[in-house]
Design a protein around this motif. Structure first.
Motif, PDB file in Angstrom:
ATOM      1  N   ASN A 283       0.700  -0.650  -0.283  1.00 24.96           N
ATOM      2  CA  ASN A 283       0.149  -0.407  -0.322  1.00 24.96           C
ATOM      3  C   ASN A 283       1.520   1.726   0.023  1.00 24.96           C
TER       4      ASN A 283
ATOM      5  N   ILE B 148      -4.514  -1.635   4.648  1.00 25.30           N
ATOM      6  CA  ILE B 148      -4.715  -0.586   5.290  1.00 25.30           C
ATOM      7  C   ILE B 148      -4.511  -0.406   6.197  1.00 25.30           C
TER       8      ILE B 148
ATOM      9  N   HIS C 121      -8.124   1.771  -3.964  1.00 22.67           N
ATOM     10  CA  HIS C 121      -8.826   1.901  -2.632  1.00 22.67           C
ATOM     11  C   HIS C 121     -10.258   2.133  -3.119  1.00 22.67           C
TER      12      HIS C 121
ATOM     13  N   ASN D   9       0.601   2.939  -4.767  1.00 22.19           N
ATOM     14  CA  ASN D   9       2.362   2.961  -4.600  1.00 22.19           C
ATOM     15  C   ASN D   9       2.220   2.895  -5.353  1.00 22.19           C
TER      16      ASN D   9
ATOM     17  N   LYS E 103      -6.423  -6.860  -1.173  1.00 20.09           N
ATOM     18  CA  LYS E 103      -7.708  -5.865  -1.498  1.00 20.09           C
ATOM     19  C   LYS E 103      -8.509  -6.739  -0.849  1.00 20.09           C
TER      20      LYS E 103
ATOM     21  N   GLU F 134      -9.113  -6.464   2.567  1.00 22.00           N
ATOM     22  CA  GLU F 134      -9.612  -4.667   3.035  1.00 22.00           C
ATOM     23  C   GLU F 134     -11.462  -4.604   2.848  1.00 22.00           C
TER      24      GLU F 134
ATOM     25  N   VAL G  86      -2.701   7.181   3.345  1.00 19.93           N
ATOM     26  CA  VAL G  86      -2.731   6.568   1.250  1.00 19.93           C
ATOM     27  C   VAL G  86      -1.919   7.990   0.747  1.00 19.93           C
TER      28      VAL G  86
END
Length: 444
Positions: free
Chosen positions: A22, A54, A300, A350, A421, A424, A444
């Motif tokens: 991330n 995250i 995200h 990223n 992911k 998340e 982020v």
């Protein structure tokens, strides 16, 4: 590196850190007097540390954790050396690292190694990417539940409107930007122009082009860390979150790149406005890989609030000359500087993975000598174009099932990111919109 510490005896503590998937810095604080231990023998983290979610939590079903006994990797300095951390009150320095296995092989789950693998493929063909990034971010007063632009340090007033290319708005935060430029110089980050953007308290800073793609990604990674930390010293927040305000444009990270051959000539330049066959092949590669790699450009849940029509962010898969409504833009100007601007990524990415996806897709197009569709004209939002994924789960599925991504990324990297992911998505679905904003604002 040792000389740097000797020349800066005021630095009493260092941070040793690497980027996780991330883009979060994961590492340790070390007294400066023990820095030689890291320089001579590296340092050790669990391999799983570069594959956290995250929130900084282990991935529940990751093979890197219990299945492998949560084994260590060894981290070595990247070659960047120590960089000061001007956002901290005590003089401190950061030593960027990247991760290897005990046998000396690069750890496949390290995003910096993913980019390096792509760069090495360019080198094998006698090619060198030239890269520059433009990073957009918001200055935000987050002292209450309602996010708003910070009060001007000069007037005490809040300008509740987006002001494109406003010198007045930049001057309202002159002390912050003066400190930011000084800090970039101290950290050897090639900060160029800054402008105000269309969002509320939104700015963009350009980083100068580099013939070292790893260095360019390092600069972007360090710059994001710096901006967020320095803003806190000034009493407000800075965020690269894709879209903190629903009624204003979001933040992007536009990437410009050209490619030089062994003679130092730009392989995109045909001495005219159209560019070479190689330019077209690279564009085709970027377009062909765009749907499958959207997860890296929009990693995200909040990222997809930015990718909507008429919002200064691309939604259709298309290219054009000098047209900012398309995903791929070929800027006009001196043919010797002919380049591609990739406009899909948000500010919340990223930088290592994003640049690996862009340069990797372009290289696949060059290798296959792919041909793109005709360049579009006019407002791309009004055209009937193939669309990038419009939501997070669709992007994860496209990345996981792709036949193009395995030509760019190691299978373990693909697996690790998909697992991250999916975890998340599960936990983000349990949060309120305000709670999601809170986690993304600072991370982020």
């Amino acid at each position: 590196m040792r000389n740097w510490l000797r020349k800066n005896p005021q630095v009493r503590t260092i941070r040793v850190a690497a980027s996780d998937l991330n883009g979060q810095a994961r590492g340790k604080r070390v007294p400066a007097r023990f820095a030689d231990k890291v320089l001579d023998g590296g340092t050790r983290f669990p391999l799983s540390v570069l594959n956290l979610d995250i929130w900084g939590e282990d991935i529940d079903d990751s093979p890197l954790v219990f299945e492998a006994g949560d084994a260590d990797g060894v981290l070595w300095p990247t070659g960047r050396g120590f960089v000061p951390m001007p956002w901290l009150e005590a003089p401190s320095a950061l030593l960027p690292l990247w991760m290897f296995r005990d046998n000396g092989q690069p750890f496949e789950g390290d995003p910096r190694h993913a980019l390096n693998a792509v760069v090495e493929r360019y080198k094998a063909r006698g090619l060198t990417p030239i890269v520059a990034m433009e990073l957009e971010f918001f200055l935000i007063d987050d002292s209450t539940r309602n996010l708003q632009v910070p009060a001007s340090p000069r007037s005490g007033k809040r300008r509740k409107a987006g002001e494109i290319l406003s010198i007045r708005l930049i001057d309202q935060f002159d002390r912050f930007f003066t400190d930011l430029y000084d800090a970039c110089e101290a950290m050897d980050i090639p900060a160029d122009t800054v402008i105000s953007e269309a969002g509320l308290g939104q700015f963009e800073m350009n980083l100068m082009h580099s013939d070292d793609a790893l260095r360019a990604a390092d600069d972007a990674w360090l710059f994001k860390m710096l901006v967020k930390g320095l803003a806190r010293r000034h009493g407000f927040a800075a965020s690269f979150m894709a879209k903190p305000y629903p009624d204003y444009s979001g933040s992007g990270m536009h990437t410009h790149f050209s490619v030089l051959d062994e003679n130092g000539d730009n392989v995109f330049d045909d001495c005219g406005p159209k560019g070479t066959d190689t330019l077209r092949h690279a564009i085709a590669g970027c377009l062909n890989g765009m749907f499958d790699s959207t997860l890296l450009f929009a990693p995200h849940m909040n990222s997809y609030d930015r990718l909507v029509p008429e919002s200064h962010a691309p939604t259709g898969i298309a290219w054009a000359y000098e047209n900012r409504t398309t995903a791929i833009r070929v800027p006009s100007g001196n043919p010797a500087a002919r380049r591609i601007e990739h406009r899909v990524a948000g500010g919340d990415v990223n930088p290592y993975l994003t640049l690996a996806a862009i340069l990797g897709a372009a290289l696949v197009g060059i290798e296959d000598q792919s041909e793109p569709p005709a360049p579009v004209k006019g407002n791309a939002y009004a055209l009937n174009l193939p669309q990038i994924p419009s939501d997070w789960p669709s992007a994860v599925a496209a990345f996981e099932k792709s036949t193009v991504m395995p030509r760019i990324f190691h299978e373990d990297m693909i697996r690790n990111l998909v697992l991250t992911k999916k975890q998340e998505i599960h936990y983000m679905d349990e949060l309120t919109p305000a709670e999601r904003v809170e986690i993304y604002l600072d991370t982020v």
